[in-house]
Design a protein around this motif. Structure first.
Motif, PDB file in Angstrom:
ATOM      1  N   GLY A 107      46.926 -24.209 -20.363  1.00 39.73           N
ATOM      2  CA  GLY A 107      45.549 -23.954 -19.955  1.00 39.73           C
ATOM      3  C   GLY A 107      44.839 -25.226 -19.525  1.00 39.73           C
ATOM      4  N   LEU A 108      43.672 -25.075 -18.956  1.00 40.23           N
ATOM      5  CA  LEU A 108      42.998 -26.179 -18.280  1.00 40.23           C
ATOM      6  C   LEU A 108      42.545 -27.307 -19.205  1.00 40.23           C
ATOM      7  CD1 LEU A 108      40.868 -24.242 -15.642  1.00 40.23           C
ATOM      8  CD2 LEU A 108      43.156 -25.232 -15.406  1.00 40.23           C
ATOM      9  N   GLU A 109      42.474 -27.051 -20.503  1.00 45.74           N
ATOM     10  CA  GLU A 109      42.092 -28.126 -21.421  1.00 45.74           C
ATOM     11  C   GLU A 109      43.291 -28.957 -21.871  1.00 45.74           C
ATOM     12  OE1 GLU A 109      39.804 -26.747 -24.723  1.00 45.74           O
ATOM     13  OE2 GLU A 109      38.346 -25.679 -23.477  1.00 45.74           O
ATOM     14  N   GLY A 110      44.486 -28.536 -21.520  1.00 50.72           N
ATOM     15  CA  GLY A 110      45.681 -29.218 -21.995  1.00 50.72           C
ATOM     16  C   GLY A 110      46.330 -30.104 -20.947  1.00 50.72           C
ATOM     17  N   GLU A 111      47.377 -30.803 -21.369  1.00 45.03           N
ATOM     18  CA  GLU A 111      48.152 -31.669 -20.496  1.00 45.03           C
ATOM     19  C   GLU A 111      49.420 -30.950 -20.039  1.00 45.03           C
ATOM     20  OE1 GLU A 111      49.269 -35.400 -22.265  1.00 45.03           O
ATOM     21  OE2 GLU A 111      47.567 -35.349 -23.644  1.00 45.03           O
ATOM     22  N   ILE A 112      49.936 -31.358 -18.886  1.00 50.02           N
ATOM     23  CA  ILE A 112      51.241 -30.870 -18.446  1.00 50.02           C
ATOM     24  C   ILE A 112      52.292 -31.163 -19.508  1.00 50.02           C
ATOM     25  CG2 ILE A 112      53.104 -31.291 -16.795  1.00 50.02           C
ATOM     26  CD1 ILE A 112      51.005 -29.519 -15.644  1.00 50.02           C
ATOM     27  N   GLU A 113      52.154 -32.290 -20.182  1.00 50.63           N
ATOM     28  CA  GLU A 113      53.134 -32.657 -21.219  1.00 50.63           C
ATOM     29  C   GLU A 113      53.116 -31.669 -22.382  1.00 50.63           C
ATOM     30  OE1 GLU A 113      56.206 -35.488 -22.283  1.00 50.63           O
ATOM     31  OE2 GLU A 113      55.218 -34.800 -20.459  1.00 50.63           O
ATOM     32  N   HIS A 114      51.995 -31.022 -22.625  1.00 51.05           N
ATOM     33  CA  HIS A 114      51.938 -29.995 -23.666  1.00 51.05           C
ATOM     34  C   HIS A 114      52.833 -28.815 -23.285  1.00 51.05           C
ATOM     35  CE1 HIS A 114      47.631 -31.531 -24.801  1.00 51.05           C
ATOM     36  NE2 HIS A 114      48.593 -32.358 -25.183  1.00 51.05           N
ATOM     37  N   ALA A 115      52.793 -28.433 -22.007  1.00 52.54           N
ATOM     38  CA  ALA A 115      53.680 -27.361 -21.537  1.00 52.54           C
ATOM     39  C   ALA A 115      55.132 -27.778 -21.688  1.00 52.54           C
ATOM     40  CB  ALA A 115      53.362 -27.026 -20.078  1.00 52.54           C
ATOM     41  N   GLY A 116      55.426 -29.010 -21.266  1.00 54.08           N
ATOM     42  CA  GLY A 116      56.793 -29.504 -21.357  1.00 54.08           C
ATOM     43  C   GLY A 116      57.311 -29.567 -22.776  1.00 54.08           C
ATOM     44  N   ALA A 117      56.435 -29.886 -23.712  1.00 53.49           N
ATOM     45  CA  ALA A 117      56.867 -30.021 -25.105  1.00 53.49           C
ATOM     46  C   ALA A 117      57.437 -28.726 -25.663  1.00 53.49           C
ATOM     47  CB  ALA A 117      55.692 -30.482 -25.974  1.00 53.49           C
ATOM     48  N   LEU A 118      56.934 -27.589 -25.189  1.00 57.19           N
ATOM     49  CA  LEU A 118      57.384 -26.316 -25.746  1.00 57.19           C
ATOM     50  C   LEU A 118      58.583 -25.720 -25.019  1.00 57.19           C
ATOM     51  CD1 LEU A 118      54.105 -24.492 -26.798  1.00 57.19           C
ATOM     52  CD2 LEU A 118      55.611 -25.993 -28.123  1.00 57.19           C
ATOM     53  N   ILE A 119      59.048 -26.348 -23.929  1.00 55.62           N
ATOM     54  CA  ILE A 119      60.246 -25.803 -23.268  1.00 55.62           C
ATOM     55  C   ILE A 119      61.324 -26.834 -22.968  1.00 55.62           C
ATOM     56  CG2 ILE A 119      59.007 -23.857 -22.244  1.00 55.62           C
ATOM     57  CD1 ILE A 119      59.131 -25.358 -19.532  1.00 55.62           C
ATOM     58  N   HIS A 120      60.986 -28.114 -22.930  1.00 57.01           N
ATOM     59  CA  HIS A 120      61.948 -29.118 -22.472  1.00 57.01           C
ATOM     60  C   HIS A 120      62.663 -29.867 -23.592  1.00 57.01           C
ATOM     61  CE1 HIS A 120      60.857 -28.321 -18.444  1.00 57.01           C
ATOM     62  NE2 HIS A 120      59.732 -29.002 -18.416  1.00 57.01           N
ATOM     63  N   THR A 121      62.494 -29.454 -24.814  1.00 56.89           N
ATOM     64  CA  THR A 121      63.172 -30.127 -25.923  1.00 56.89           C
ATOM     65  C   THR A 121      64.236 -29.205 -26.507  1.00 56.89           C
ATOM     66  OG1 THR A 121      61.746 -29.294 -27.691  1.00 56.89           O
ATOM     67  CG2 THR A 121      60.970 -31.242 -26.465  1.00 56.89           C
ATOM     68  N   PRO A 122      65.143 -29.750 -27.321  1.00 55.59           N
ATOM     69  CA  PRO A 122      66.184 -28.911 -27.933  1.00 55.59           C
ATOM     70  C   PRO A 122      65.628 -27.802 -28.814  1.00 55.59           C
ATOM     71  CG  PRO A 122      66.747 -31.237 -28.141  1.00 55.59           C
ATOM     72  CD  PRO A 122      65.342 -31.177 -27.637  1.00 55.59           C
ATOM     73  N   ILE A 138      68.968 -25.345 -18.410  1.00 60.62           N
ATOM     74  CA  ILE A 138      68.142 -24.220 -17.973  1.00 60.62           C
ATOM     75  C   ILE A 138      67.142 -24.696 -16.921  1.00 60.62           C
ATOM     76  CG2 ILE A 138      66.651 -22.328 -18.730  1.00 60.62           C
ATOM     77  CD1 ILE A 138      67.723 -22.887 -21.604  1.00 60.62           C
ATOM     78  N   CYS A 139      67.187 -24.083 -15.738  1.00 56.80           N
ATOM     79  CA  CYS A 139      66.224 -24.463 -14.702  1.00 56.80           C
ATOM     80  C   CYS A 139      64.826 -23.999 -15.118  1.00 56.80           C
ATOM     81  CB  CYS A 139      66.618 -23.905 -13.346  1.00 56.80           C
ATOM     82  SG  CYS A 139      66.854 -22.138 -13.256  1.00 56.80           S
ATOM     83  N   PHE A 140      63.795 -24.595 -14.521  1.00 58.25           N
ATOM     84  CA  PHE A 140      62.469 -24.422 -15.098  1.00 58.25           C
ATOM     85  C   PHE A 140      61.357 -24.579 -14.073  1.00 58.25           C
ATOM     86  CE2 PHE A 140      63.288 -28.899 -14.969  1.00 58.25           C
ATOM     87  CZ  PHE A 140      62.080 -29.460 -14.627  1.00 58.25           C
ATOM     88  N   SER A 141      60.173 -24.216 -14.522  1.00 53.15           N
ATOM     89  CA  SER A 141      58.925 -24.483 -13.813  1.00 53.15           C
ATOM     90  C   SER A 141      57.859 -24.734 -14.867  1.00 53.15           C
ATOM     91  CB  SER A 141      58.533 -23.285 -12.946  1.00 53.15           C
ATOM     92  OG  SER A 141      57.278 -23.478 -12.335  1.00 53.15           O
ATOM     93  N   ASP A 142      56.969 -25.688 -14.602  1.00 55.49           N
ATOM     94  CA  ASP A 142      55.823 -25.855 -15.505  1.00 55.49           C
ATOM     95  C   ASP A 142      54.613 -26.323 -14.708  1.00 55.49           C
ATOM     96  OD1 ASP A 142      56.444 -28.572 -15.137  1.00 55.49           O
ATOM     97  OD2 ASP A 142      57.495 -28.707 -17.033  1.00 55.49           O
ATOM     98  N   THR A 143      53.451 -25.936 -15.187  1.00 58.79           N
ATOM     99  CA  THR A 143      52.224 -26.248 -14.462  1.00 58.79           C
ATOM    100  C   THR A 143      51.025 -26.091 -15.388  1.00 58.79           C
ATOM    101  OG1 THR A 143      50.989 -25.770 -12.423  1.00 58.79           O
ATOM    102  CG2 THR A 143      51.812 -23.879 -13.651  1.00 58.79           C
ATOM    103  N   ARG A 144      49.840 -26.432 -14.868  1.00 58.35           N
ATOM    104  CA  ARG A 144      48.576 -26.177 -15.562  1.00 58.35           C
ATOM    105  C   ARG A 144      47.769 -25.226 -14.692  1.00 58.35           C
ATOM    106  NH1 ARG A 144      46.936 -31.174 -17.022  1.00 58.35           N
ATOM    107  NH2 ARG A 144      46.345 -31.614 -14.864  1.00 58.35           N
ATOM    108  N   ALA A 145      47.180 -24.206 -15.299  1.00 56.95           N
ATOM    109  CA  ALA A 145      46.453 -23.214 -14.507  1.00 56.95           C
ATOM    110  C   ALA A 145      45.494 -22.436 -15.391  1.00 56.95           C
ATOM    111  CB  ALA A 145      47.427 -22.254 -13.836  1.00 56.95           C
ATOM    112  N   ASP A 146      44.549 -21.783 -14.751  1.00 53.34           N
ATOM    113  CA  ASP A 146      43.640 -20.876 -15.432  1.00 53.34           C
ATOM    114  C   ASP A 146      44.330 -19.531 -15.604  1.00 53.34           C
ATOM    115  OD1 ASP A 146      41.364 -19.999 -16.639  1.00 53.34           O
ATOM    116  OD2 ASP A 146      40.036 -20.389 -14.933  1.00 53.34           O
ATOM    117  N   ALA A 147      43.752 -18.671 -16.416  1.00 54.56           N
ATOM    118  CA  ALA A 147      44.327 -17.345 -16.651  1.00 54.56           C
ATOM    119  C   ALA A 147      44.264 -16.490 -15.396  1.00 54.56           C
ATOM    120  CB  ALA A 147      43.579 -16.657 -17.793  1.00 54.56           C
ATOM    121  N   GLY A 148      45.199 -15.550 -15.298  1.00 53.32           N
ATOM    122  CA  GLY A 148      45.172 -14.570 -14.228  1.00 53.32           C
ATOM    123  C   GLY A 148      46.045 -14.876 -13.042  1.00 53.32           C
ATOM    124  N   GLY A 149      46.871 -15.890 -13.130  1.00 48.98           N
ATOM    125  CA  GLY A 149      47.693 -16.276 -11.988  1.00 48.98           C
ATOM    126  C   GLY A 149      49.102 -15.718 -12.043  1.00 48.98           C
TER     127      GLY A 149
END
Length: 218
Positions: A107-122, A138-149
């Motif tokens: 979400g918009l208050e967080g960092e991209i690294e927060h998204a990465g932390a929950l999928i890019h580690t063992p 595992i191939c991946f996508s990560d981003t920051r966005a508002d709800a509804g996308g």
């Protein structure tokens, strides 16, 4: 088809109760069966499924460059298990899974690294691979966005990542997620390749170098 976990289902399920304690607000799954493409029926129907867990961002208010290790180790394994269970249910077991992928939207208050932390580690990747009986990165996508996308999540073969027939993607709609202080964690799987793969593979490729451009570019 889309399903969402209800409060009634949470009661009496230790994993779900733990997930709720960690800030998981909802989990939803969807699948589609690809029956034909380009006007030609596929040899067999190919099921593609997505599972999404919407979780409170544990690092909101922790300051810039906060350490992510402790919360990652606590949250990511639970989310990996939740999502794996739902993909296995949708596809009919690990033996039916041929391709997989993962993604996270913070979400918009967080960092991209927060998204990465929950999928890019063992804590997430290794468990998802184990439960789906894969060996590939595992191939991946990560981003920051508002709800509804919407997010397009890539997949490839779970044991042979270079197998071109299984290069595909799945669109995931996040109708109510992530809120500004949340992270949407996504896992996807497919029971087969693209409907009519016929572009060859590394084992059938002819040698190609830039020499093919001689006489075309000056």
């Amino acid at each position: 088809m889309t399903t969402t976990v209800t409060a009634t289902e949470q009661r009496g399920d230790a994993l779900l109760e733990r997930a709720v304690a960690l800030g998981v607000r909802k989990i939803f799954t969807a699948y589609e069966d690809v029956i034909s493409d380009g006007g030609v029926d596929a040899p067999t129907a190919i099921r593609q499924a997505s599972a999404v867990a919407v979780v409170r961002n544990p690092w909101i208010g922790q300051g810039k460059l906060a350490d992510l290790t402790e919360a990652t180790a606590e949250v990511a394994p639970v989310v990996a298990k939740l999502l794996s269970d739902r993909l296995l249910a949708a596809l009919g077991g690990a033996g039916k899974v041929e391709a997989f992928g993962k993604a996270a939207v913070v979400g918009l208050e967080g960092e991209i690294e927060h998204a990465g932390a929950l999928i890019h580690t063992p804590y997430f990747g290794n468990l998802l691979r184990e439960f789906l009986e894969g060996t590939s990165i595992i191939c991946f996508s990560d981003t920051r966005a508002d709800a509804g996308g919407d997010l397009r999540v890539p997949l490839w073969h779970k044991t042979a990542a270079a197998t071109r027939s299984h290069y595909q993607s799945l669109d995931v709609h996040l109708a109510d997620a992530p809120h500004r202080d949340e992270i949407a964690v996504i896992a996807v799987a497919s029971s087969g390749p693209r409907p009519h793969p016929r572009i060859g593979d590394r084992t059938t490729d002819v040698p190609v170098t830039s020499d093919i451009l001689k006489g075309i570019t000056a």
